[in-house]
Design a protein around this motif. Structure first.
Motif, PDB file in Angstrom:
ATOM      1  N   GLU A   7       0.813  -1.210   0.000  1.00 17.50           N
ATOM      2  CA  GLU A   7       0.000   0.000   0.000  1.00 17.50           C
ATOM      3  C   GLU A   7       0.849   1.263   0.000  1.00 17.50           C
ATOM      4  O   GLU A   7       0.513   2.247  -0.660  1.00 17.50           O
ATOM      5  CB  GLU A   7      -0.916   0.001   1.228  1.00 17.50           C
ATOM      6  N   ILE A   8       1.953   1.248   0.733  1.00 17.24           N
ATOM      7  CA  ILE A   8       2.769   2.458   0.853  1.00 17.24           C
ATOM      8  C   ILE A   8       3.796   2.596  -0.263  1.00 17.24           C
ATOM      9  O   ILE A   8       4.517   3.605  -0.313  1.00 17.24           O
ATOM     10  CB  ILE A   8       3.494   2.503   2.209  1.00 17.24           C
ATOM     11  N   ALA A   9       3.854   1.634  -1.175  1.00 19.84           N
ATOM     12  CA  ALA A   9       4.862   1.672  -2.240  1.00 19.84           C
ATOM     13  C   ALA A   9       4.893   2.996  -3.011  1.00 19.84           C
ATOM     14  O   ALA A   9       5.979   3.478  -3.350  1.00 19.84           O
ATOM     15  CB  ALA A   9       4.651   0.502  -3.198  1.00 19.84           C
ATOM     16  N   PRO A  10       3.734   3.626  -3.301  1.00 18.37           N
ATOM     17  CA  PRO A  10       3.789   4.886  -4.063  1.00 18.37           C
ATOM     18  C   PRO A  10       4.565   6.004  -3.371  1.00 18.37           C
ATOM     19  O   PRO A  10       5.048   6.925  -4.034  1.00 18.37           O
ATOM     20  CB  PRO A  10       2.308   5.269  -4.213  1.00 18.37           C
ATOM     21  N   LEU A  11       4.709   5.935  -2.045  1.00 12.07           N
ATOM     22  CA  LEU A  11       5.420   6.987  -1.325  1.00 12.07           C
ATOM     23  C   LEU A  11       6.940   6.819  -1.388  1.00 12.07           C
ATOM     24  O   LEU A  11       7.668   7.739  -1.029  1.00 12.07           O
ATOM     25  CB  LEU A  11       4.980   7.013   0.136  1.00 12.07           C
ATOM     26  N   ARG A  12       7.403   5.672  -1.824  1.00 10.65           N
ATOM     27  CA  ARG A  12       8.840   5.411  -1.958  1.00 10.65           C
ATOM     28  C   ARG A  12       9.588   5.728  -0.660  1.00 10.65           C
ATOM     29  O   ARG A  12      10.628   6.399  -0.665  1.00 10.65           O
ATOM     30  CB  ARG A  12       9.418   6.204  -3.132  1.00 10.65           C
ATOM     31  N   LEU A  13       9.063   5.245   0.445  1.00 11.65           N
ATOM     32  CA  LEU A  13       9.721   5.469   1.730  1.00 11.65           C
ATOM     33  C   LEU A  13      11.082   4.787   1.752  1.00 11.65           C
ATOM     34  O   LEU A  13      11.230   3.651   1.306  1.00 11.65           O
ATOM     35  CB  LEU A  13       8.854   4.944   2.869  1.00 11.65           C
ATOM     36  N   GLY A  14      12.047   5.482   2.329  1.00 10.32           N
ATOM     37  CA  GLY A  14      13.399   4.948   2.354  1.00 10.32           C
ATOM     38  C   GLY A  14      13.761   4.189   3.616  1.00 10.32           C
ATOM     39  O   GLY A  14      14.812   3.554   3.683  1.00 10.32           O
ATOM     40  N   HIS A  15      12.883   4.236   4.635  1.00 11.29           N
ATOM     41  CA  HIS A  15      13.185   3.628   5.927  1.00 11.29           C
ATOM     42  C   HIS A  15      11.916   2.986   6.476  1.00 11.29           C
ATOM     43  O   HIS A  15      10.970   3.683   6.823  1.00 11.29           O
ATOM     44  CB  HIS A  15      13.708   4.684   6.901  1.00 11.29           C
ATOM     45  N   VAL A  16      11.911   1.660   6.584  1.00 11.27           N
ATOM     46  CA  VAL A  16      10.718   0.933   7.021  1.00 11.27           C
ATOM     47  C   VAL A  16      11.146  -0.146   8.003  1.00 11.27           C
ATOM     48  O   VAL A  16      12.140  -0.849   7.787  1.00 11.27           O
ATOM     49  CB  VAL A  16       9.975   0.298   5.835  1.00 11.27           C
ATOM     50  N   GLY A  17      10.363  -0.263   9.098  1.00 11.83           N
ATOM     51  CA  GLY A  17      10.740  -1.243  10.100  1.00 11.83           C
ATOM     52  C   GLY A  17       9.562  -1.929  10.756  1.00 11.83           C
ATOM     53  O   GLY A  17       8.399  -1.675  10.421  1.00 11.83           O
ATOM     54  N   PHE A  18       9.888  -2.793  11.725  1.00 10.81           N
ATOM     55  CA  PHE A  18       8.875  -3.556  12.449  1.00 10.81           C
ATOM     56  C   PHE A  18       9.468  -3.969  13.789  1.00 10.81           C
ATOM     57  O   PHE A  18      10.661  -3.788  14.049  1.00 10.81           O
ATOM     58  CB  PHE A  18       8.432  -4.777  11.640  1.00 10.81           C
ATOM     59  N   LYS A  19       8.633  -4.521  14.644  1.00 11.59           N
ATOM     60  CA  LYS A  19       9.072  -4.997  15.963  1.00 11.59           C
ATOM     61  C   LYS A  19       9.301  -6.509  15.910  1.00 11.59           C
ATOM     62  O   LYS A  19       8.878  -7.196  14.972  1.00 11.59           O
ATOM     63  CB  LYS A  19       8.035  -4.651  17.032  1.00 11.59           C
ATOM     64  N   ASP A  20       9.928  -7.011  16.951  1.00 15.33           N
ATOM     65  CA  ASP A  20      10.240  -8.437  16.986  1.00 15.33           C
ATOM     66  C   ASP A  20       9.087  -9.275  17.505  1.00 15.33           C
ATOM     67  O   ASP A  20       9.227 -10.494  17.660  1.00 15.33           O
ATOM     68  CB  ASP A  20      11.494  -8.696  17.829  1.00 15.33           C
ATOM     69  N   VAL A  21       7.946  -8.644  17.776  1.00 10.21           N
ATOM     70  CA  VAL A  21       6.765  -9.371  18.250  1.00 10.21           C
ATOM     71  C   VAL A  21       5.547  -8.947  17.434  1.00 10.21           C
ATOM     72  O   VAL A  21       5.529  -7.888  16.819  1.00 10.21           O
ATOM     73  CB  VAL A  21       6.503  -9.100  19.754  1.00 10.21           C
TER      74      VAL A  21
END
Length: 231
Positions: A23-37
């Motif tokens: 969904e966020i691909a059009p914004l071309r974000l350069g930094h994306v993350g997640f948590k370990d849970v």
């Protein structure tokens, strides 16, 4: 200042994280993350690959509370090929796990407790921790500034900045407004994370979509601050 979009809510990776990457691909974000849970390992494996395929720098933040789980998460980050591992306090053990890999480490300074995580500690302690991190070979620190329970958040940012020198300072947690972003920038942070404030709509309360929330975050930190860089 870089914007790191965390695919998380209430310190847990959201279950539809893979759909959100698309969904966020059009914004071309350069930094994306997640948590370990929040989602099982096979989903994290697919998620790390999806972030990589999108050309973004990948982040995983450790919010597990037991030493065993924190070190297990560090091993997962290495195996997933995560670019930047955030959080945790077992610095020596984590650096040993990551040795020889391209994964850079940004531990928590201060005294993080609980889940969702709060931050105990005062400015001198934060500064000293950050100096120690750099001496040990960390890339920087992951400061839960706006989760502080004993000190002014911006005092902690300035203290961490002094301690890190040229190391990268990431401000994580409870960044919920344009004013907070600007204050972090002025105090010396290099990057900040936002997750829940996008998903619950609190960053831009008059707008409904995730893309609109993200666009406003990007506007708050400079239109190219969260975009992928080339060259």
């Amino acid at each position: 200042m870089d914007f790191i979009f965390m695919l998380t809510r209430s310190d847990r990776t959201v279950e539809d994280c893979l759909e959100l990457v698309r969904e966020i691909a059009p914004l071309r974000l350069g930094h994306v993350g997640f948590k370990d849970v929040g989602v099982p390992l096979p989903v994290l494996e697919r998620l790390a690959q999806a972030i990589r395929d999108a050309g973004a720098t990948s982040y995983m933040e450790v919010v597990s509370t037991s030493p065993e789980d924190c070190l297990r998460s560090a091993r997962i980050a290495r195996n997933l090929g995560i670019d930047r591992l955030l959080g945790g306090t077992l610095v020596d053990e984590t650096l040993e796990i990551l040795a020889g890999s391209p994964t850079a480490y940004f531990p928590f300074p201060g005294r993080p407790v609980g889940h969702p995580t709060k931050l105990g500690g005062h400015a001198p302690e934060i500064e000293q921790h950050c100096r120690t991190f750099m001496r040990k070979g960390c890339a920087g620190a992951d400061l839960l500034a706006y989760r502080a329970t004993e000190a002014d958040p911006l005092e902690l940012v300035r203290a961490a900045r002094r301690g890190l020198g040229s190391g990268l300072l990431i401000a994580a947690g409870s960044v919920t407004s344009v004013e907070k972003i600007r204050a972090l920038d002025a105090a010396g942070a290099d990057a900040f994370t936002i997750g829940s404030a996008v998903f619950d709509g609190s960053f831009s309360p008059t707008k409904g979509s995730t893309l609109s929330q993200l666009a406003d975050v990007l506007a708050a930190c400079g239109s190219e601050a969260g975009e992928r860089r080339t060259g």
